[in-house]
Scaffold this motif. Structure first.
Motif, PDB file in Angstrom:
ATOM      1  N   HIS A  81       0.838  -1.288   0.105  1.00  0.00           N
ATOM      2  CA  HIS A  81      -0.076   0.007   0.109  1.00  0.00           C
ATOM      3  C   HIS A  81       0.845   1.174  -0.127  1.00  0.00           C
ATOM      4  O   HIS A  81       1.907   1.326   0.694  1.00  0.00           O
ATOM      5  CB  HIS A  81      -0.848   0.019   0.995  1.00  0.00           C
ATOM      6  N   ASP A  82       0.678   2.124  -0.966  1.00  0.00           N
ATOM      7  CA  ASP A  82       1.224   3.671  -0.983  1.00  0.00           C
ATOM      8  C   ASP A  82       0.939   4.378   0.531  1.00  0.00           C
ATOM      9  O   ASP A  82       0.035   3.953   1.327  1.00  0.00           O
ATOM     10  CB  ASP A  82       1.064   4.194  -2.109  1.00  0.00           C
ATOM     11  N   THR A  83       1.393   5.495   0.478  1.00  0.00           N
ATOM     12  CA  THR A  83       1.189   6.381   1.432  1.00  0.00           C
ATOM     13  C   THR A  83      -0.248   7.050   1.760  1.00  0.00           C
ATOM     14  O   THR A  83      -1.042   7.462   2.484  1.00  0.00           O
ATOM     15  CB  THR A  83       2.055   7.599   1.299  1.00  0.00           C
ATOM     16  N   SER A  84      -0.903   6.820   0.628  1.00  0.00           N
ATOM     17  CA  SER A  84      -2.273   7.055   0.385  1.00  0.00           C
ATOM     18  C   SER A  84      -3.433   5.960   0.881  1.00  0.00           C
ATOM     19  O   SER A  84      -4.506   6.227   0.719  1.00  0.00           O
ATOM     20  CB  SER A  84      -2.776   7.637  -0.953  1.00  0.00           C
ATOM     21  N   GLY A  85      -2.738   4.747   1.210  1.00  0.00           N
ATOM     22  CA  GLY A  85      -3.525   3.620   1.342  1.00  0.00           C
ATOM     23  C   GLY A  85      -3.982   2.991   0.305  1.00  0.00           C
ATOM     24  O   GLY A  85      -4.656   2.012   0.369  1.00  0.00           O
ATOM     25  N   HIS A  86      -3.618   3.203  -0.825  1.00  0.00           N
ATOM     26  CA  HIS A  86      -3.885   2.605  -2.240  1.00  0.00           C
ATOM     27  C   HIS A  86      -3.108   1.023  -2.415  1.00  0.00           C
ATOM     28  O   HIS A  86      -1.949   1.219  -2.055  1.00  0.00           O
ATOM     29  CB  HIS A  86      -3.899   3.490  -3.367  1.00  0.00           C
ATOM     30  N   HIS A  88      -1.467  -2.033  -4.152  1.00  0.00           N
ATOM     31  CA  HIS A  88      -0.658  -2.083  -5.355  1.00  0.00           C
ATOM     32  C   HIS A  88      -0.210  -3.639  -5.532  1.00  0.00           C
ATOM     33  O   HIS A  88       0.265  -3.957  -4.412  1.00  0.00           O
ATOM     34  CB  HIS A  88       0.491  -1.137  -5.794  1.00  0.00           C
ATOM     35  N   ASN A 291      12.379   7.849  -2.187  1.00  0.00           N
ATOM     36  CA  ASN A 291      10.810   7.109  -2.062  1.00  0.00           C
ATOM     37  C   ASN A 291      10.889   6.196  -0.692  1.00  0.00           C
ATOM     38  O   ASN A 291       9.810   5.918   0.036  1.00  0.00           O
ATOM     39  CB  ASN A 291      10.270   6.413  -3.179  1.00  0.00           C
TER      40      ASN A 291
END
Length: 380
Positions: A81-86, A88, A291
């Motif tokens: 999950h990315d920093t926005s919670g999405h 992948h 990143n």
């Protein structure tokens, strides 16, 4: 009587047509069902690879200048999950990037193998490998295959490679890329989620490289995995390449950015693969450092120049592997080889270009450099 006969006649006629229609529909849907079932069985059967070729265009008569092979392992825990919670899927994102590389290389042939988790359709297993073949930026073949066929782990990939590879064509550069989790140096059980009893160790990757390369070598191998820069791993792959790019430390599914390989006809115009490897390593390092907050280490290994050091510490490292085979995974840790005096020998830095940034936090945040070699920390 006439009305009764008429009604009876209409009912009989209706029954006849109804029965006939039902039989027709039953035959039709039964036939369709059989066709679907046969189609599923056929698509999931272990038929010879040569019967399943699907060409997507005509081959160009011009030979390819460069050749790239990508193996993307996706049969494991690659969700993040990315920093926005999405959410992948790391392997799917790599596939997208690799596809762009294939499409942007007008003078190359590109082989892409995506090793996926096994899935089922109506209880029937589906093929868990996907193969794409590009030449001069065009997709010429796309094929599904079974990953568990043959005497060795990479048998299907080797067969597909040699079926499509341009034979007897001199090529300026031959490049190989592997994306996945850390490749075990021993044990290796459970690497594939779909095959929990199947093993995979670095020597099996070396065997696959040997069978693909045959009597030649790759000019560059890129290991986009965690802990790829160990003496054992580099030594195992060394016979099949001239240069290796790997991370001695943890990548956390971040992988290497592969944009530098999008136009080899421009970036590799002078044939300097070692120079391209260093450019790629710098760009991959910069992206990772931007990143992630943990340790970032990317190293470029000149295979010929590191041989002396590998020979001098080979027996010490092999002893470590033998010792660790009896340990539980939770008790085993990695460390910079420079932290163990047994590995600190003259020539340790020969042939290794290291890019390093310490973690932003934790016990190693003040560590200022890395040898480029990763070892095992033996339990006390």
């Amino acid at each position: 009587m006439k009305r009764t006969f008429s009604v009876f006649g209409m009912q009989s006629l209706h029954n006849i047509f109804s029965t006939s229609a039902m039989q027709t529909y039953s035959i039709f849907f039964g036939g369709v069902g059989c066709m679907v079932l046969v189609s599923l069985l056929f698509s999931c059967s272990s038929i010879p690879l040569t019967w399943r070729e699907t060409l997507r265009g005509e081959e160009s008569a011009l030979p390819s200048r460069d050749s790239m092979v990508f193996i993307i392992h996706g049969d494991g825990d690659y969700l993040y999950h990315d920093t926005s919670g999405h959410a992948h899927r790391a392997d799917e994102e790599v596939l997208g990037g690799v596809t762009r590389v294939a499409e942007q290389n007008p003078q190359a042939e590109v082989f892409i193998f995506h090793q996926r988790a096994r899935r089922h359709t109506f209880f029937f297993p589906r093929r868990d490998g996907k193969f794409y073949y590009y030449r001069h930026g065009r997709l010429l073949a796309e094929e599904s295959y079974w990953r568990d066929q043959g005497p060795s782990r990479f048998n299907p990939e080797v067969e597909l490679y040699h079926r499509f590879h341009e034979q007897k064509q001199p090529q300026l550069a031959r490049l190989f890329f592997y994306f996945g989790h850390q490749i075990p140096e021993f044990d290796g059980v459970g690497y594939d989620a779909s095959y929990p009893d199947r093993t995979f160790i670095v020597h099996e990757l070396a065997d696959g490289l040997n069978r693909i390369a045959r009597d030649s070598k790759f000019d560059l191998i890129v290991l986009s995995t965690c802990f790829g820069g160990t003496p054992h791993t580099i030594a195992a792959l060394a016979p099949y390449t001239r240069t290796i790019v790997a991370s001695p430390d943890n990548l956390h599914l971040s992988y290497f950015a592969i944009q530098p390989f999008e136009r080899l006809d421009v970036g590799l115009r002078n044939g300097d693969v070692a120079g391209l490897a260093k450019t790629f390593a710098h760009q991959a390092f910069d992206r990772l450092a931007e990143n992630i907050q943990t340790t970032v280490t990317v190293a470029v290994y000149d295979v010929e120049r590191v041989q002396g050091y590998l020979h001098s510490i080979g027996s010490v490292y092999d002893h470590s592997l033998t010792t660790l085979k009896g340990e539980t995974p939770a008790s085993i840790e990695h460390c910079d080889c420079a932290e163990d005096s047994a590995y600190v020998l003259p020539g340790m830095s020969e042939g290794v270009d290291v890019l390093y940034r310490p973690p932003r936090f934790g016990r190693s945040k003040n560590k200022q450099n890395h040898s480029g070699w990763e070892c095992w920390k033996l339990p006390n």
